[in-house]
Write an enzyme that holds these catalytic residues in place. Sequence first.
Site, PDB file in Angstrom:
ATOM      1  N   SER A  26       0.680  -1.163  -0.125  1.00 45.60           N
ATOM      2  CA  SER A  26      -0.107   0.044   0.038  1.00 45.60           C
ATOM      3  C   SER A  26       0.840   1.426   0.153  1.00 45.60           C
ATOM      4  CB  SER A  26      -0.922   0.004   1.255  1.00 45.60           C
ATOM      5  OG  SER A  26      -2.007  -0.768   1.309  1.00 45.60           O
ATOM      6  N   HIS A  57      -3.391   0.420  -4.566  1.00 47.49           N
ATOM      7  CA  HIS A  57      -2.965  -0.915  -5.183  1.00 47.49           C
ATOM      8  C   HIS A  57      -3.752  -0.827  -6.698  1.00 47.49           C
ATOM      9  CE1 HIS A  57      -1.690  -3.252  -1.612  1.00 47.49           C
ATOM     10  NE2 HIS A  57      -2.488  -2.470  -0.909  1.00 47.49           N
ATOM     11  N   HIS A  79      -6.065  -8.830  -2.217  1.00 46.11           N
ATOM     12  CA  HIS A  79      -6.399  -9.228  -1.150  1.00 46.11           C
ATOM     13  C   HIS A  79      -7.702 -10.365  -0.988  1.00 46.11           C
ATOM     14  CE1 HIS A  79      -4.180  -5.466  -1.026  1.00 46.11           C
ATOM     15  NE2 HIS A  79      -3.564  -5.838   0.151  1.00 46.11           N
ATOM     16  N   TYR A  81      -9.482  -9.950   1.587  1.00 45.38           N
ATOM     17  CA  TYR A  81     -10.632  -9.348   1.769  1.00 45.38           C
ATOM     18  C   TYR A  81     -11.353  -8.533   0.860  1.00 45.38           C
ATOM     19  CZ  TYR A  81      -7.638  -4.944   1.849  1.00 45.38           C
ATOM     20  OH  TYR A  81      -6.647  -4.196   1.395  1.00 45.38           O
ATOM     21  N   GLU A  82     -10.694  -8.345  -0.511  1.00 48.48           N
ATOM     22  CA  GLU A  82     -11.542  -8.045  -1.641  1.00 48.48           C
ATOM     23  C   GLU A  82     -12.519  -8.878  -2.019  1.00 48.48           C
ATOM     24  OE1 GLU A  82      -8.903  -5.661  -4.343  1.00 48.48           O
ATOM     25  OE2 GLU A  82      -7.331  -6.626  -3.197  1.00 48.48           O
ATOM     26  N   ALA A 109       2.778  -2.254   3.910  1.00 48.81           N
ATOM     27  CA  ALA A 109       2.396  -1.482   4.947  1.00 48.81           C
ATOM     28  C   ALA A 109       1.974  -2.127   6.152  1.00 48.81           C
ATOM     29  CB  ALA A 109       1.325  -0.556   4.417  1.00 48.81           C
ATOM     30  N   MET A 206      -2.326  -7.076   6.515  1.00 45.77           N
ATOM     31  CA  MET A 206      -3.244  -8.071   5.719  1.00 45.77           C
ATOM     32  C   MET A 206      -2.964  -8.675   4.455  1.00 45.77           C
ATOM     33  SD  MET A 206      -6.360  -5.205   6.313  1.00 45.77           S
ATOM     34  CE  MET A 206      -6.406  -4.248   7.901  1.00 45.77           C
ATOM     35  N   SER A 207      -1.633  -8.786   4.284  1.00 37.40           N
ATOM     36  CA  SER A 207      -1.132  -9.381   2.932  1.00 37.40           C
ATOM     37  C   SER A 207       0.011 -10.202   3.210  1.00 37.40           C
ATOM     38  CB  SER A 207      -0.621  -8.183   2.001  1.00 37.40           C
ATOM     39  OG  SER A 207       0.575  -7.483   2.623  1.00 37.40           O
ATOM     40  N   ASN A 230       2.044   2.892  10.728  1.00 37.65           N
ATOM     41  CA  ASN A 230       1.239   3.499  12.122  1.00 37.65           C
ATOM     42  C   ASN A 230       1.563   2.532  13.359  1.00 37.65           C
ATOM     43  OD1 ASN A 230      -0.546   1.576  10.173  1.00 37.65           O
ATOM     44  ND2 ASN A 230      -1.222   1.117  12.391  1.00 37.65           N
ATOM     45  N   HIS A 242      -7.215   4.329   6.365  1.00 37.90           N
ATOM     46  CA  HIS A 242      -6.499   3.598   5.259  1.00 37.90           C
ATOM     47  C   HIS A 242      -5.718   4.669   4.596  1.00 37.90           C
ATOM     48  CE1 HIS A 242      -5.121   1.008   2.170  1.00 37.90           C
ATOM     49  NE2 HIS A 242      -5.768   1.800   1.067  1.00 37.90           N
TER      50      HIS A 242
HETATM   51  N1  HPA Z   1      -3.345  -3.580  11.012  1.00 35.65           N
HETATM   52  C1  HPA Z   1      -3.204  -4.183   9.922  1.00 35.65           C
HETATM   53  N2  HPA Z   1      -2.755  -4.004   8.667  1.00 35.65           N
HETATM   54  C2  HPA Z   1      -2.142  -2.765   8.550  1.00 35.65           C
HETATM   55  C3  HPA Z   1      -2.193  -1.916   9.668  1.00 35.65           C
HETATM   56  C4  HPA Z   1      -2.414  -2.200  10.818  1.00 35.65           C
HETATM   57  O1  HPA Z   1      -2.224  -1.621  12.021  1.00 35.65           O
HETATM   58  N3  HPA Z   1      -1.574  -0.830   8.973  1.00 35.65           N
HETATM   59  C5  HPA Z   1      -1.199  -1.154   7.862  1.00 35.65           C
HETATM   60  N4  HPA Z   1      -1.546  -2.181   7.551  1.00 35.65           N
END
Ligand code: HPA
Length: 277
Positions: A26, A57, A79, A81-82, A109, A206-207, A230, A242
């Site tokens: 990302s 993406h 992903h 989740y998509e 990310a 998530m990847s 983050n 996001h």
């Molecule tokens: N959690 C899950 N996926 C992420 C995060 C997070 O804090 N930051 C970027 N992708």
Amino acid sequence: MIQVDSAVDLLRAAGGRPRVGLVLGSGLGGLIDHVADRVEIPFREVPGLPEATVAGHEGRFVFGFLAGVPIALLAGRLHAYEGCSPKQVVAPTRMLAGLGVDALVVTNAAGGIHPRLDPGDLVLLDDYIDLTFRAPLTGQLRTGEERCPDMSAPFDEQLRGLFMDVAVRLGVQLHPGTYCGVLGPQYETAAEVRMLASLGADVVGMSTVPEVIVARASGIRLAGVSLVTNRAAGLGAETLVHEDVLAAGAAAGDWLGDLVTGVVAELGAVTPQTRSG
Ligand code: HPA
């Protein structure tokens, strides 16, 4: 089974024979600017691939040269989740394997769990924990894939050493760490993050995990780098959005670009490279 072989023929006709594959997470698309002599193919033009739907993406293959080495880069990924099946998620990675890359660098990310990690930090992955509960190697395999690959060392030690060397040379700080892959798309609860910390996870995202599994099944050497965008839920004051993840990716993209370019240069140093290989 998605038509990986016919897709590989199409991709090879356009992009040649890359030696190194790269997957961009990302907001990390800035790395594309480092690629010379680019040929781009959107996922929608590749048989069997759905379009990526997530902001940040774009979903395309980019062929070209990094430091003179022929590479194939996935700008954007699919992903679970998509709504993609595990097989769809890993289809682009299978195509990179079919194109014959012998090393793959996956980036993502991620949220920082380890207390020493700050937003903007880069983490060189030394292992992962899979909490996605989606297994890409069930069902039909691509020819040459191993059904039950050994996962005791998913990230190649030599490649990790190379990343560390290049990082020192460039003055980029790289923290070692373990990635925890979750399904998402909602971010974690604070209680979940405490649980992940107790399991030994340093970053969460998530990847990446499905791609690593399929690359290992294909015998491809791997390195993984997370950009901490983050602090994971409950560890920072901010709520998770996001768009902030994308902005943090864009801000650190240059460091990552220099780092990856340096590593690819070392990987390709052995022989002169041409697109047709
Ligand atoms: N959690 C899950 N996926 C992420 C995060 C997070 O804090 N930051 C970027 N992708």
